[in-house]
Design a protein around this motif. Structure first.
Motif, PDB file in Angstrom:
ATOM      1  N   HIS A 192      -8.659  28.366  -4.701  1.00  0.00           N
ATOM      2  CA  HIS A 192      -8.579  29.418  -5.717  1.00  0.00           C
ATOM      3  C   HIS A 192      -9.917  29.622  -6.456  1.00  0.00           C
ATOM      4  CE1 HIS A 192      -6.489  31.870  -8.723  1.00  0.00           C
ATOM      5  NE2 HIS A 192      -7.175  31.214  -9.651  1.00  0.00           N
TER       6      HIS A 192
ATOM      7  N   HIS B 130     -12.344  33.074  -7.020  1.00  0.00           N
ATOM      8  CA  HIS B 130     -12.959  33.698  -8.208  1.00  0.00           C
ATOM      9  C   HIS B 130     -14.451  33.963  -7.976  1.00  0.00           C
ATOM     10  CE1 HIS B 130      -9.720  34.060 -10.991  1.00  0.00           C
ATOM     11  NE2 HIS B 130      -9.406  32.780 -10.978  1.00  0.00           N
TER      12      HIS B 130
ATOM     13  N   ASP C 212      -6.506  36.811 -11.829  1.00  0.00           N
ATOM     14  CA  ASP C 212      -5.958  36.394 -10.537  1.00  0.00           C
ATOM     15  C   ASP C 212      -5.478  37.575  -9.687  1.00  0.00           C
ATOM     16  OD1 ASP C 212      -6.537  33.847 -11.186  1.00  0.00           O
ATOM     17  OD2 ASP C 212      -4.476  33.226 -11.610  1.00  0.00           O
TER      18      ASP C 212
HETATM   19 ZN    ZN Z   1      -7.601  32.080 -11.512  1.00  0.00          ZN
END
Ligand code: ZN
Ligand code: KG4
Length: 336
Positions: free
Chosen positions: A114, A118, A307
């Motif tokens: 994750h 980003h 997100d």
């Molecule tokens: Zn995040």
């Protein structure tokens, strides 16, 4: 090549379809089912609630992403999914769904970190060779505040991170003290516009030699100020928001520029929900223009900071494929 990407590491449920050509990534769809209304009722995320909601959303969100991209499941070449870090129940929703799709459709999977998502959000819409290395990347989200050195796209070294609360977490927790809705980051940004930096909160570790951060003291400092104030009127709340936001931005800009200077970076990449903050974006731009004019700053479009699955599909381009049998959620996954 077409990639279906899935993101369920925290509270959101995202699915995206990307078309990858030799030099560029095209986002054909980027669907998100948000659980914010549910989490704002409890003033934060209850992991069990998050996962249950994501279980309901995951298939409709994938279908929405495919429909918006105007393609069928069989036209997908690879499936990318976030495997960590994050909440275990939430991660499992994405990982198990992707295993099933992979098995039924006989398509390879790409596991994605994750945090890399980003950072790689900065490649969306650009030529894949536009970013020059070495680069310093800052991930600022609700769960993370990390500075990393990128010698190239896959050669990444962690330089430092928060010792306690992440920057977004500090905004959300101080926002709760001020009775602002969850997540407080966007509201603090809005109120700060009419506020003054009257409180001059501490800037923890701003001059430390390492690249660590610490934001939990800010919460206590805000609590003390709030307890001192007789009546918390709108102007005082805006002033507090302005001072909280400025304290965080000062530390983030100082440390990032220091790292860029030390490692002779050609680029600075910022990512994560807090990077959606316009004041933060302006102040980074201003300081880099003045102090490191040869360094190029990259920050994703605001919708790719919080997100989303498009950033997961983008990070996947630089990863290896795997089979469904070998795919595991790893909530502890860090920079590897
Ligand atoms: Zn995040
Ligand atoms: O990246 P993200 O969507 O989720 C995590 O991976 O944590 O980041 C969420 C965080 C929250 O703490 C939220 O308050 C913060 O990003 N945030 C903002 C803004 N939009 C979201 N903080 C400051 N200004 C904003 N505009």
């Amino acid at each position: 090549m077409k990639i279906l990407a899935i993101e369920t590491s925290c509270d959101e449920t995202g699915a995206a379809v990307l078309n990858v050509t030799k030099n560029k990534i095209q986002i054909l769809s980027n669907a998100i089912a948000t659980s914010l209304a549910l989490h704002s009722k409890t003033g934060g995320i209850i992991p069990e609630n998050a996962a249950r909601q994501q279980l309901k959303y995951i298939i409709p969100v994938i279908n929405k992403a495919l429909t918006q991209a105007n393609i069928s499941e069989s036209q997908i070449d690879k499936i990318a999914v976030t495997v960590g870090p994050g909440l275990i129940g939430s991660l499992l929703v994405g990982v198990e769904t992707v295993k099933t799709y992979s098995y039924i459709l006989n398509k390879p999977i790409i596991a994605v970190n994750h945090l890399y998502g980003h950072i790689f959000a900065n490649f969306i819409g650009k030529n894949l060779y536009a970013i020059k290395f070495p680069a310093i990347a800052l991930v600022v989200s609700g769960g993370h505040t990390d500075l990393v050195l990128m010698r190239d796209k896959r050669n990444i070294n962690w330089l430092g991170g928060t010792r306690d609360d992440a920057a977004g977490e500090a905004l959300d927790k101080t926002g709760r003290l001020l009775e602002l809705p969850y997540p407080a980051g966007p509201k603090i940004e809005e109120l700060a516009k009419t506020g003054r930096d009257n409180f001059r909160f501490p800037r923890p570790l701003i001059d430390s030699k390492d690249y660590d951060f610490s934001f939990s003291g800010l919460k206590t400092a805000v609590l003390r100020e709030v307890q001192k104030i007789d009546r918390l009127n709108n102007q005082k709340i805006s002033d507090l928001c302005c001072s909280i936001q400025q304290a965080i931005i000062d530390v983030l800009t100082e440390k990032t520029l220091k790292a860029a200077n030390e490692y002779k970076a050609k680029s600075i990449l910022i990512g994560g929900g807090v990077a959606a903050n316009l004041t933060l974006r302006e102040q980074f731009e201003h300081r880099i223009n003045n102090e490191l004019p040869k360094v190029e700053l990259f920050i994703p479009e605001r919708k790719f900071c919080t997100d989303n699955a498009a950033m997961i599909g983008t990070a996947a381009i630089f990863n290896k494929e795997t089979k469904w049998k070998y795919l595991h959620a790893n909530p502890e996954l860090y920079f590897d």
